[in-house]
Design an enzyme around this catalytic site. Structure first.
Site, mmCIF file in Angstrom:
data_model
loop_
_atom_site.group_PDB
_atom_site.id
_atom_site.type_symbol
_atom_site.label_atom_id
_atom_site.label_comp_id
_atom_site.label_asym_id
_atom_site.label_seq_id
_atom_site.Cartn_x
_atom_site.Cartn_y
_atom_site.Cartn_z
ATOM 1 N N HIS A 150 14.397 40.591 9.911
ATOM 2 C CA HIS A 150 14.443 41.173 8.858
ATOM 3 C C HIS A 150 14.339 42.654 8.832
ATOM 4 C CE1 HIS A 150 13.636 36.917 7.398
ATOM 5 N NE2 HIS A 150 13.768 37.372 6.402
ATOM 6 N N GLY A 151 13.717 43.222 9.789
ATOM 7 C CA GLY A 151 13.453 44.909 9.833
ATOM 8 C C GLY A 151 12.818 45.175 10.909
#
Length: 471
Positions: free
Chosen positions: A325-326
């Site tokens: 996700h990041g």
């Protein structure tokens, strides 16, 4: 180009018109391919080159996987695809993160290292199309699928604009066969697709952007520590915002594909009515959770090698899912918390194998699941661990002297919207969105759509990008 923009409305109208003209099927597919490249180039035209590289490398690797006779050669072609795809993802998404952590590690042992400036722009949607193309070569390598017969069909699978930027994450077996035969939406499909697009845009423009985003920003994008009520309302607002934002994108994408005559899988199924965390991941971002299950959890051993190996596979899968996700440790913690939740649930299910909860206990377990999911959203939304601790301390009642941040109108509207959202999920938890819309009385559906269109026009929105574009 974002779905919630006038430019997309004009673009989609032209695509629909071209698709309705009785061209040859190959011509229609070329139209869709060119349109998809234009859709993606609207962000940053040079990044279309990355799409071409990914498309050509995986197409060629899959062809060679079929021709190769020796296992070693097949493995080499599979690894070429994996390295090429993950290499681009690692360079653009995790380069700065790796340099930062390397610099911190050097400092910890007394070595002063200043990393070079990393001014690389993250190509929008690279995490999504990387997973889609990887699944193509991995499925061919594992004999789960055969390569596409035509390069045009495969290129269109990679770039098809409804799913290109933020999913649903498609498998080649779900979309390539649809490109092999002419597809045109029936009148019912066109109507239903437009209904889904209206609902999705209402979720994004009205609920996520107009009502909930500002409340979450007021709590998470300030240095002021929130009190108990502010911390909870800010976090609940983000839980509603991220659902309406991401589910709104998926619903709009599925509707756009349906208007063109194509089917895409559900990506959300009323997740805030989940009872337990395995149930949550069967309802939230379904195409990602199934991808992680098939290409990470099961290859890591799944539940086939005893309890310890199962827990290890669960934790590794969710930690990597968080990092997907990041490029930040806060996302890793978010994934780790979900891994711990899933492991704890599995241990409890094993220990209480014969227990069958009644309706009251199921409701209590569902509420507990929702509360614990909100705890994870704190790490997902906060830009630093310091801010996450501030909010968590506030939620636990530890910021007693904090000055109120949110006005009464924000407290009330957030409580009403998020409360209504969770209530609606519980009402519909045994159904799909499509089945609920098909069963709705025509008058109620028409009235509801009219209200949504009116609200979209009134709100207009600012064309904010969808949250998952950054992933």
């Amino acid at each position: 180009m974002v779905f919630n923009s006038l430019a997309f409305i004009a673009f989609f109208a032209v695509v629909l018109a071209l698709h309705a003209i009785p061209f040859r099927w190959t011509t229609k597919k070329i139209n869709l391919l060119v349109a998809s490249y234009l859709f993606y180039a609207a962000w940053n035209p040079p990044f279309v080159i990355l799409l071409w590289i990914s498309t050509v490398v995986d197409w060629f690797a899959a062809q060679q996987l079929v021709r190769a006779q020796r296992p070693l050669v097949r493995r080499a072609w599979m690894l070429l695809s994996v390295v090429a795809n993950l290499g681009m993802l690692g360079y653009f998404k995790y380069g700065h993160f790796l340099l930062e952590n390397f610099s911190a590690a050097m400092a910890a042992i007394g070595v002063h290292y200043v990393p070079p400036t990393w001014d690389i722009v993250l190509p929008v949607g690279i995490s999504f199309y990387t997973f889609a193309t990887l699944s193509y070569t991995l499925d061919v390598y594992l004999h789960r699928a055969v390569p596409a017969n035509r390069f045009l069909d495969y290129a269109l699978f990679v770039t098809f604009f409804p799913h290109l930027v933020a999913g649903p994450i498609m498998r080649p077996t779900e979309l390539v066969p649809q490109f092999e035969q002419p597809h045109k939406a029936s009148a019912d499909q066109l109507r239903f697709g437009l209904v889904l697009m209206t609902l999705g845009l209402f979720q994004k423009i009205v609920l996520a952007d107009s009502f909930l985003a500002g409340v979450a920003e007021a709590i998470y994008d300030t240095d002021q520590a929130p009190g108990t009520l502010d911390a909870w309302i800010g976090t609940l607002a983000f839980s509603g915002q991220i659902f309406c934002d991401f589910a709104g994108y998926s619903t709009t994408a599925i509707g756009a594909a349906m208007c063109l005559g194509f089917a895409m899988p559900d990506n959300f199924r009323f997740p805030y009515a989940a009872i337990g965390f395995s149930d949550f991941w069967r309802r939230w971002h379904i195409t990602l959770s199934s991808w992680l299950r098939d290409y990470l959890y099961i290859p890591l051993g799944g539940n086939r090698h005893g309890a310890a190996r199962t827990y290890l596979a669960l934790m590794a899968t969710m930690l990597l899912g968080g990092l997907w996700h990041g490029a930040s440790w806060t996302f890793v913690v978010w994934g780790g918390l979900h891994g711990l939740y899933l492991s704890g649930e599995r241990a409890l299910r094993t220990h209480f194998a014969g227990y069958r909860p009644g309706p009251g206990m199921l409701l209590a377990l569902g509420l507990l699941t929702y509360v614990l999911i909100n705890v994870t959203w704190v790490f997902f939304r906060a830009h630093s661990f310091g801010k996450a601790w501030d909010v968590l301390r506030g939620m636990a009642g530890g910021n007693g002297a904090a000055t109120p941040i949110l006005p009464m109108v924000s407290l009330v509207t957030t409580a009403l919207i998020v409360g209504g959202l969770v209530f609606a999920h519980w009402l519909m938890r045994r159904h799909t969105l499509e089945s609920m819309l098909q069963r709705a009385p025509a008058v109620a559906l028409s009235t509801g759509l009219g209200v949504m269109v009116f609200a979209i026009v009134i709100a207009q929105g600012t064309g904010n990008a969808f949250i998952y574009f950054q992933f």
